[in-house]
Write a protein that holds these residues in place. Sequence first.
Motif, PDB file in Angstrom:
ATOM      1  N   GLU A 165      25.920 -34.180  -6.325  1.00 48.38           N
ATOM      2  CA  GLU A 165      24.928 -34.828  -7.187  1.00 48.38           C
ATOM      3  C   GLU A 165      25.612 -35.513  -8.366  1.00 48.38           C
ATOM      4  OE1 GLU A 165      21.558 -32.378  -8.013  1.00 48.38           O
ATOM      5  OE2 GLU A 165      20.988 -33.606  -9.731  1.00 48.38           O
ATOM      6  N   ALA A 166      26.571 -34.813  -8.968  1.00 46.80           N
ATOM      7  CA  ALA A 166      27.263 -35.389 -10.131  1.00 46.80           C
ATOM      8  C   ALA A 166      28.043 -36.640  -9.719  1.00 46.80           C
ATOM      9  CB  ALA A 166      28.206 -34.355 -10.734  1.00 46.80           C
ATOM     10  N   PHE A 167      28.703 -36.557  -8.558  1.00 47.98           N
ATOM     11  CA  PHE A 167      29.502 -37.711  -8.137  1.00 47.98           C
ATOM     12  C   PHE A 167      28.612 -38.887  -7.730  1.00 47.98           C
ATOM     13  CE2 PHE A 167      31.943 -40.027  -4.780  1.00 47.98           C
ATOM     14  CZ  PHE A 167      32.866 -40.605  -5.639  1.00 47.98           C
ATOM     15  N   GLU A 168      27.508 -38.598  -7.041  1.00 42.09           N
ATOM     16  CA  GLU A 168      26.624 -39.692  -6.606  1.00 42.09           C
ATOM     17  C   GLU A 168      26.011 -40.407  -7.813  1.00 42.09           C
ATOM     18  OE1 GLU A 168      23.988 -37.939  -3.679  1.00 42.09           O
ATOM     19  OE2 GLU A 168      25.322 -38.613  -2.064  1.00 42.09           O
ATOM     20  N   LEU A 169      25.696 -39.636  -8.839  1.00 41.74           N
ATOM     21  CA  LEU A 169      25.163 -40.260 -10.056  1.00 41.74           C
ATOM     22  C   LEU A 169      26.186 -41.236 -10.639  1.00 41.74           C
ATOM     23  CD1 LEU A 169      23.203 -37.723 -12.247  1.00 41.74           C
ATOM     24  CD2 LEU A 169      22.634 -40.095 -11.756  1.00 41.74           C
ATOM     25  N   HIS A 170      27.434 -40.806 -10.628  1.00 42.03           N
ATOM     26  CA  HIS A 170      28.512 -41.659 -11.125  1.00 42.03           C
ATOM     27  C   HIS A 170      28.696 -42.884 -10.199  1.00 42.03           C
ATOM     28  CE1 HIS A 170      32.491 -42.982 -12.336  1.00 42.03           C
ATOM     29  NE2 HIS A 170      32.905 -42.811 -11.093  1.00 42.03           N
ATOM     30  N   LEU A 171      28.593 -42.618  -8.889  1.00 44.65           N
ATOM     31  CA  LEU A 171      28.833 -43.652  -7.871  1.00 44.65           C
ATOM     32  C   LEU A 171      27.862 -44.829  -8.008  1.00 44.65           C
ATOM     33  CD1 LEU A 171      30.669 -43.922  -5.361  1.00 44.65           C
ATOM     34  CD2 LEU A 171      28.856 -42.859  -4.022  1.00 44.65           C
ATOM     35  N   LEU A 172      26.654 -44.550  -8.453  1.00 42.96           N
ATOM     36  CA  LEU A 172      25.647 -45.614  -8.537  1.00 42.96           C
ATOM     37  C   LEU A 172      26.107 -46.764  -9.425  1.00 42.96           C
ATOM     38  CD1 LEU A 172      22.090 -44.014  -8.722  1.00 42.96           C
ATOM     39  CD2 LEU A 172      23.403 -44.761  -6.769  1.00 42.96           C
ATOM     40  N   THR A 173      26.908 -46.461 -10.418  1.00 42.92           N
ATOM     41  CA  THR A 173      27.283 -47.515 -11.359  1.00 42.92           C
ATOM     42  C   THR A 173      28.788 -47.820 -11.357  1.00 42.92           C
ATOM     43  OG1 THR A 173      27.385 -45.816 -13.069  1.00 42.92           O
ATOM     44  CG2 THR A 173      25.358 -47.112 -12.954  1.00 42.92           C
ATOM     45  N   CYS A 174      29.545 -47.127 -10.496  1.00 49.41           N
ATOM     46  CA  CYS A 174      31.000 -47.322 -10.529  1.00 49.41           C
ATOM     47  C   CYS A 174      31.481 -48.089  -9.282  1.00 49.41           C
ATOM     48  CB  CYS A 174      31.728 -45.980 -10.628  1.00 49.41           C
ATOM     49  SG  CYS A 174      33.512 -46.199 -10.608  1.00 49.41           S
ATOM     50  N   HIS A 175      31.830 -49.341  -9.474  1.00 45.55           N
ATOM     51  CA  HIS A 175      32.257 -50.164  -8.332  1.00 45.55           C
ATOM     52  C   HIS A 175      33.599 -49.702  -7.763  1.00 45.55           C
ATOM     53  CE1 HIS A 175      28.883 -52.746  -8.920  1.00 45.55           C
ATOM     54  NE2 HIS A 175      29.213 -52.945 -10.181  1.00 45.55           N
ATOM     55  N   ALA A 176      34.476 -49.193  -8.627  1.00 42.97           N
ATOM     56  CA  ALA A 176      35.787 -48.732  -8.137  1.00 42.97           C
ATOM     57  C   ALA A 176      35.604 -47.551  -7.192  1.00 42.97           C
ATOM     58  CB  ALA A 176      36.677 -48.350  -9.312  1.00 42.97           C
ATOM     59  N   CYS A 177      34.733 -46.623  -7.566  1.00 46.02           N
ATOM     60  CA  CYS A 177      34.512 -45.462  -6.691  1.00 46.02           C
ATOM     61  C   CYS A 177      33.752 -45.862  -5.428  1.00 46.02           C
ATOM     62  CB  CYS A 177      33.782 -44.349  -7.446  1.00 46.02           C
ATOM     63  SG  CYS A 177      34.872 -43.482  -8.598  1.00 46.02           S
ATOM     64  N   GLN A 178      32.844 -46.832  -5.541  1.00 40.14           N
ATOM     65  CA  GLN A 178      32.146 -47.322  -4.326  1.00 40.14           C
ATOM     66  C   GLN A 178      33.171 -47.890  -3.343  1.00 40.14           C
ATOM     67  OE1 GLN A 178      29.213 -50.181  -5.666  1.00 40.14           O
ATOM     68  NE2 GLN A 178      28.200 -48.645  -6.945  1.00 40.14           N
ATOM     69  N   ARG A 179      34.103 -48.672  -3.879  1.00 35.40           N
ATOM     70  CA  ARG A 179      35.142 -49.241  -3.008  1.00 35.40           C
ATOM     71  C   ARG A 179      35.977 -48.135  -2.379  1.00 35.40           C
ATOM     72  NH1 ARG A 179      40.355 -51.176  -5.726  1.00 35.40           N
ATOM     73  NH2 ARG A 179      40.544 -48.936  -5.565  1.00 35.40           N
ATOM     74  N   ASP A 180      36.328 -47.128  -3.180  1.00 36.78           N
ATOM     75  CA  ASP A 180      37.153 -46.030  -2.656  1.00 36.78           C
ATOM     76  C   ASP A 180      36.419 -45.246  -1.572  1.00 36.78           C
ATOM     77  OD1 ASP A 180      39.067 -46.833  -4.400  1.00 36.78           O
ATOM     78  OD2 ASP A 180      38.911 -45.127  -5.766  1.00 36.78           O
ATOM     79  N   VAL A 181      35.102 -45.043  -1.749  1.00 32.73           N
ATOM     80  CA  VAL A 181      34.341 -44.302  -0.739  1.00 32.73           C
ATOM     81  C   VAL A 181      34.269 -45.108   0.564  1.00 32.73           C
ATOM     82  CG1 VAL A 181      32.030 -43.505  -0.111  1.00 32.73           C
ATOM     83  CG2 VAL A 181      32.979 -42.899  -2.324  1.00 32.73           C
ATOM     84  N   ARG A 182      34.011 -46.395   0.447  1.00 29.59           N
ATOM     85  CA  ARG A 182      33.945 -47.230   1.664  1.00 29.59           C
ATOM     86  C   ARG A 182      35.300 -47.245   2.367  1.00 29.59           C
ATOM     87  NH1 ARG A 182      29.336 -50.464   1.947  1.00 29.59           N
ATOM     88  NH2 ARG A 182      28.027 -50.272   0.117  1.00 29.59           N
TER      89      ARG A 182
END
Lengths: 197, 234
Positions: free
Chosen positions: B30-47
């Motif tokens: 939950e904590a990471f997904e909340l962060h993920l919503l607004t963090c493009h760097a982490c979105q790229r890393d997850v993809r």
Amino acid sequence: MAERTAPLRDVSAEILALAPGLEIVIVRALGGGEDARDALQDVLTRGLAAAERGDLPDDPAQLAPYVYGIARHVIADAVRARVRAARHHALPESIAAPQTHPLDALVHEEELSALTNALRRLDATDQELLRRCYVDGESIADVARTLGEPPARLRKRKSRALQRLRVIVHELGAQRATRNSAMPPDSGHTMPRPSIL
Amino acid sequence: MNVNVECGARIEPDTVHRYVTGRLTDAETEAFELHLLTCHACQRDVREGAGIGAALRDDHVRARPARPRRVTWVVPAVAAAAVLLVVAWPRDPLRSIAGVEAPAFDGLPLRTSTDSAAMLADSGMDAYAQRDYENTARYLARAVTHRSTPGTQFFLGTSRLLTRDAAGALAPLALAMQPPGNPYSAEARYYRAKAWLQLGRADSALAQLHGDEASGAWQVRLTALADSIRARRP
């Protein structure tokens, strides 16, 4: 002295900017099917409707948590709908559960192919490190313990391996783009189809 | 907590790959997904991580480092047996062209219809999008009992083919070819020929490849497959 006013917020744009992150969250929970796409639309629509009603929190920092809350409700509804559909059609309820690797749905065939080719060019030890992280889900500390290496060194190796991977993917992409420019656009395998019904 | 240099957030360095592999606790997720919503760097890393996982998991990347293993008498015995098998089991040249890839599906969903056939077909294609061909076949087999269309029959047939049920693929692929000239008929012929090849019936596969006129790209594939069969047939 001129009165200073806060810049006007474009809340709709702020909500739509959350879509890429929401897509990951929803696909991870539901996989990449049609209901996941519907869920994303649903979350955005509910967020925009809340903005129109003036229901969104005033603090901009609270927008993402608010929309995340909507997403969790929508995901829960979608999972319940799957369970109902599976029961109705006497199908295994495992269909309603998230797939084993739901995030695979985020990966397009071309990206998978590019990554596969790039991974083949990494050292076998780097491949193995990435496999233990991204397939087995082991923490760097656990990997370090089994290999008898300091975690900091492994962390650096993983970071360098990812960096190399990105460079190779980029280079392969550039080569493919050059080759493809001489190819006809229709390979016959990506023809758009009508609905199956 | 550590600082992720790219996004500046205080997250553990293992968070992305543990998220991708479903190893985070609910609270961490939950904590990471909340962060993920607004963090493009982490979105790229997850993809990127999802792609790496998919590529490595399915063994697309074959070169695995040799792990230290105990050498016992079993190893040479198995190796000798493998050599014998290779010698005694001649390779069927037709098998090399009998493999299939999942045909692409870019269809428009029919969300306006809520009848059973449409719901089952939708569920089947949802499973198909997730490369879950067994459940695709299960849903579509039920869908065609309500309403049979070339599209449902085509994906039912190819899904069975992808789950190594070549015999079960023949009937739906034949139905997908009717009426001739429908958007699926040429492709259905191609996949039906593949089903015959998987069943070891080269003549039936060749017969399948002759029929109504296909559009340019598919005509080329049908002809190429027929040529490959002729070249490899004893």
